[in-house]
Design an enzyme around this catalytic site. Structure first.
Site, PDB file in Angstrom:
ATOM      1  N   ARG A  17      12.170   6.606 -12.717  1.00 52.32           N
ATOM      2  CA  ARG A  17      12.914   6.439 -13.969  1.00 52.32           C
ATOM      3  C   ARG A  17      12.099   6.995 -15.131  1.00 52.32           C
ATOM      4  O   ARG A  17      10.928   7.311 -14.969  1.00 52.32           O
ATOM      5  CB  ARG A  17      13.278   4.960 -14.180  1.00 52.32           C
ATOM      6  CG  ARG A  17      12.074   4.013 -14.031  1.00 52.32           C
ATOM      7  CD  ARG A  17      12.144   2.872 -14.971  1.00 52.32           C
ATOM      8  NE  ARG A  17      12.163   3.301 -16.340  1.00 52.32           N
ATOM      9  CZ  ARG A  17      11.102   3.694 -17.033  1.00 52.32           C
ATOM     10  NH1 ARG A  17       9.905   3.753 -16.481  1.00 52.32           N
ATOM     11  NH2 ARG A  17      11.197   4.063 -18.303  1.00 52.32           N
ATOM     12  N   GLY A  20      11.297  11.993 -18.358  1.00 53.02           N
ATOM     13  CA  GLY A  20      10.331  12.996 -17.918  1.00 53.02           C
ATOM     14  C   GLY A  20      10.087  12.932 -16.416  1.00 53.02           C
ATOM     15  O   GLY A  20      10.090  13.964 -15.723  1.00 53.02           O
ATOM     16  N   CYS A 124      10.854   0.211 -24.788  1.00 53.14           N
ATOM     17  CA  CYS A 124      11.045   0.653 -23.404  1.00 53.14           C
ATOM     18  C   CYS A 124       9.723   1.190 -22.840  1.00 53.14           C
ATOM     19  O   CYS A 124       8.643   0.672 -23.169  1.00 53.14           O
ATOM     20  CB  CYS A 124      12.175   1.677 -23.321  1.00 53.14           C
ATOM     21  SG  CYS A 124      12.717   2.019 -21.635  1.00 53.14           S
ATOM     22  N   ASP A 193      15.690  10.272 -24.301  1.00 50.69           N
ATOM     23  CA  ASP A 193      16.416  10.718 -23.105  1.00 50.69           C
ATOM     24  C   ASP A 193      17.161  12.004 -23.404  1.00 50.69           C
ATOM     25  O   ASP A 193      17.387  12.822 -22.518  1.00 50.69           O
ATOM     26  CB  ASP A 193      17.381   9.641 -22.619  1.00 50.69           C
ATOM     27  CG  ASP A 193      16.607   8.617 -21.820  1.00 50.69           C
ATOM     28  OD1 ASP A 193      16.078   7.679 -22.421  1.00 50.69           O
ATOM     29  OD2 ASP A 193      16.487   8.801 -20.586  1.00 50.69           O
ATOM     30  N   ASN A 203      18.312   7.255 -26.680  1.00 49.19           N
ATOM     31  CA  ASN A 203      17.176   6.630 -25.994  1.00 49.19           C
ATOM     32  C   ASN A 203      17.601   5.217 -25.586  1.00 49.19           C
ATOM     33  O   ASN A 203      18.714   4.766 -25.875  1.00 49.19           O
ATOM     34  CB  ASN A 203      15.949   6.613 -26.919  1.00 49.19           C
ATOM     35  CG  ASN A 203      14.662   6.269 -26.184  1.00 49.19           C
ATOM     36  OD1 ASN A 203      14.378   6.825 -25.119  1.00 49.19           O
ATOM     37  ND2 ASN A 203      13.892   5.339 -26.701  1.00 49.19           N
ATOM     38  N   LYS A 204      16.695   4.517 -24.913  1.00 45.76           N
ATOM     39  CA  LYS A 204      16.996   3.194 -24.364  1.00 45.76           C
ATOM     40  C   LYS A 204      17.745   2.305 -25.346  1.00 45.76           C
ATOM     41  O   LYS A 204      17.428   2.284 -26.534  1.00 45.76           O
ATOM     42  CB  LYS A 204      15.666   2.537 -23.941  1.00 45.76           C
ATOM     43  CG  LYS A 204      15.752   1.169 -23.318  1.00 45.76           C
ATOM     44  CD  LYS A 204      16.663   1.077 -22.119  1.00 45.76           C
ATOM     45  CE  LYS A 204      16.385   2.094 -21.037  1.00 45.76           C
ATOM     46  NZ  LYS A 204      17.431   2.118 -19.982  1.00 45.76           N
ATOM     47  N   LYS A 229      14.010  18.022 -23.443  1.00 44.43           N
ATOM     48  CA  LYS A 229      14.884  16.851 -23.635  1.00 44.43           C
ATOM     49  C   LYS A 229      15.978  17.130 -24.682  1.00 44.43           C
ATOM     50  O   LYS A 229      16.756  16.257 -25.023  1.00 44.43           O
ATOM     51  CB  LYS A 229      14.058  15.647 -24.072  1.00 44.43           C
ATOM     52  CG  LYS A 229      12.937  15.325 -23.095  1.00 44.43           C
ATOM     53  CD  LYS A 229      12.892  13.897 -22.745  1.00 44.43           C
ATOM     54  CE  LYS A 229      11.788  13.577 -21.782  1.00 44.43           C
ATOM     55  NZ  LYS A 229      10.740  12.762 -22.375  1.00 44.43           N
TER      56      LYS A 229
END
Ligand code: RUB
Length: 307
Positions: A17, A20, A124, A193, A203-204, A229
Site C-alpha cells: 500500500r 509509491g 497516514c 495519491d 490523499n488519505k 503522482k
C-alpha cells in the site's frame, strides 16, 4: 501469470500500500511477467501485456501512480517479441530507479524548508512525507512530529514506528484532534495519491481537514509528491475516482447485521483544493499547485491520460 496475480492481490488487500510502493510493485510485476512470457507471435505478446496491465490497474482506483507506472513500464515500440520484452524490462527498471531517486530528492529539497524547532503534523503513512521529515532530522534539526492515527486502517501506526526507528520525537494523535493540536504545529507535511491538473490534492481521507485547520491557523501546508503522482487523465477530463472500501474496515459485520437501518460510508481518500496548499515538493523542485499542468506536460506527457 500467478506471480502477477499475487502482486495484484497484495495491492487489492493493501498488503502492498501507499501510492509509491504500489507503483514500484506494479512496475516490477510487469517486468518479471514480460521477462518470462513464453509466446512466439507479437499479437499474443500485445494481448498478454495488455491483460496484465489492465489487471494491475484495476486493483485500486485512486492512486494515479499505479496507471502511470504501468503505462510507463509496459511501453514498447518494437514489433519483435524479444526486443519488446527488453524494452519493457528497461522501462520498468528505469521507473523503479526514478521512484527511488525521487524519494531521495524530495527528502533533500523538502528538508530545506523545515526549520530548527519545527513541530510537524503528518497524516497516514507517506514515504515521501517521511523522507522530508527524516532528512531534516538527520540534518540535525530539532523537530517534533504529531502523527495522526488515520482510521480506519490506522496507517499512522506504521508512521510512528518508522519515526521511532529514526529517533524522531513523535506524538500519536487521533484524527478528530487535528484542529485542537494545530496551534502547536508549524508545518503540515503530507503525501499524495494523486495531483490533478488544477493542483488539487487527493490523499488519505482526512487530509482535507488538516489542510482546512492549517489554513485557518495560518500554518504552512506542504505536499510531498513524486512527479509520477500527477494525473494526466485529469487534463483530458477524467475525474479521479475516490475508492470506497468495505464496511468491515469500520465496524464488525455481525454488529452491522443487527442494524438494518444503518449503512457505512468508507471513502479512502479526499480532495484538498489547491488554495489550501502552500507548496508541492516534487523530485524536480518545489512548485505551487498552479504548476501541476506543467509538471504533467514536461515530466509525464498528457497522452498517458488515454483519450
Ligand atoms: C496511503 C496514502 C499516502 C499516499 C502517499 O493510502 O494516502 O499518504 O499514498 O504515500 P493507502 P507515499 O494506505 O490507502 O494506500 O508517499 O508512500 O507514496
Amino acid at each position: 501469470m500467478k506471480k502477477v496475480e499475487d502482486i495484484a492481490e497484495k495491492i487489492r488487500t493493501m498488503e502492498i500500500r501507499g501510492a509509491g510502493r504500489i507503483a514500484k510493485a506494479a512496475a516490477g510485476a510487469i517486468r518479471d511477467y514480460a521477462a518470462e512470457l513464453d509466446v512466439v507471435s507479437m499479437e499474443e505478446f500485445d494481448t498478454r501485456i495488455r491483460d496484465v496491465s489492465d489487471l494491475l490497474i484495476s486493483t485500486r482506483p485512486t492512486a494515479v501512480s499505479l496507471p502511470n507506472a504501468v503505462k510507463l513500464a509496459s511501453k514498447y515500440s518494437s514489433g519483435n517479441v524479444e526486443e519488446a520484452r527488453q524494452e519493457i524490462i528497461e522501462n520498468a527498471n528505469r521507473f523503479i530507479e526514478r521512484a527511488d531517486r525521487a524519494l531521495e530528492m524530495i527528502g533533500k529539497i523538502g528538508a530545506r524548508r523545515i526549520q530548527d524547532g519545527d513541530v510537524i503534523m503528518t497524516h497516514c503513512n507517506s514515504h515521501a512525507a517521511l523522507s522530508i521529515i527524516t532528512t531534516a532530522f538527520e540534518d540535525g534539526k530539532d523537530i517534533k512530529v504529531l502523527a495522526t492515527e488515520s482510521r480506519p486502517r490506522r496507517q499512522g501506526l506504521l508512521t510512528i514506528r518508522h519515526l521511532n526507528d529514526f529517533g524522531v520525537p513523535t506524538s500519536l494523535i487521533v484524527d478528530s484532534s487535528v484542529r485542537y493540536h494545530m496551534k502547536e504545529v508549524d508545518k503540515v507535511v503530507v503525501g499524495a495519491d494523486a495531483i490533478a491538473a488544477n493542483g488539487a490534492l487527493v490523499n488519505k481521507i482526512g487530509t482535507s481537514q488538516l489542510a482546512l485547520a492549517a489554513h485557518e491557523a495560518r500554518k504552512s501546508f506542504m505536499v510531498a509528491a513524486e512527479t509520477y503522482k500527477f494525473s494526466p487523465s485529469t487534463i483530458v477530463g477524467t475525474p479521479i475516482e475516490i475508492e470506497e472500501r468495505a464496511a468491515e474496515e469500520v465496524i464488525d459485520p455481525a454488529v452491522l447485521a443487527e442494524l438494518p437501518h444503518v449503512q457505512v460510508k468508507n471513502p479512502a481518500f479526499d480532495f484538498t483544493p489547491s488554495e489550501y496548499i502552500d507548496m508541492i515538493v516534487t523530485d524536480v523542485g518545489i512548485i505551487p499547485p498552479a504548476m501541476a499542468y506543467t509538471v504533467i506536460k514536461e515530466h509525464l506527457g498528457w497522452e498517458l491520460g488515454d483519450l
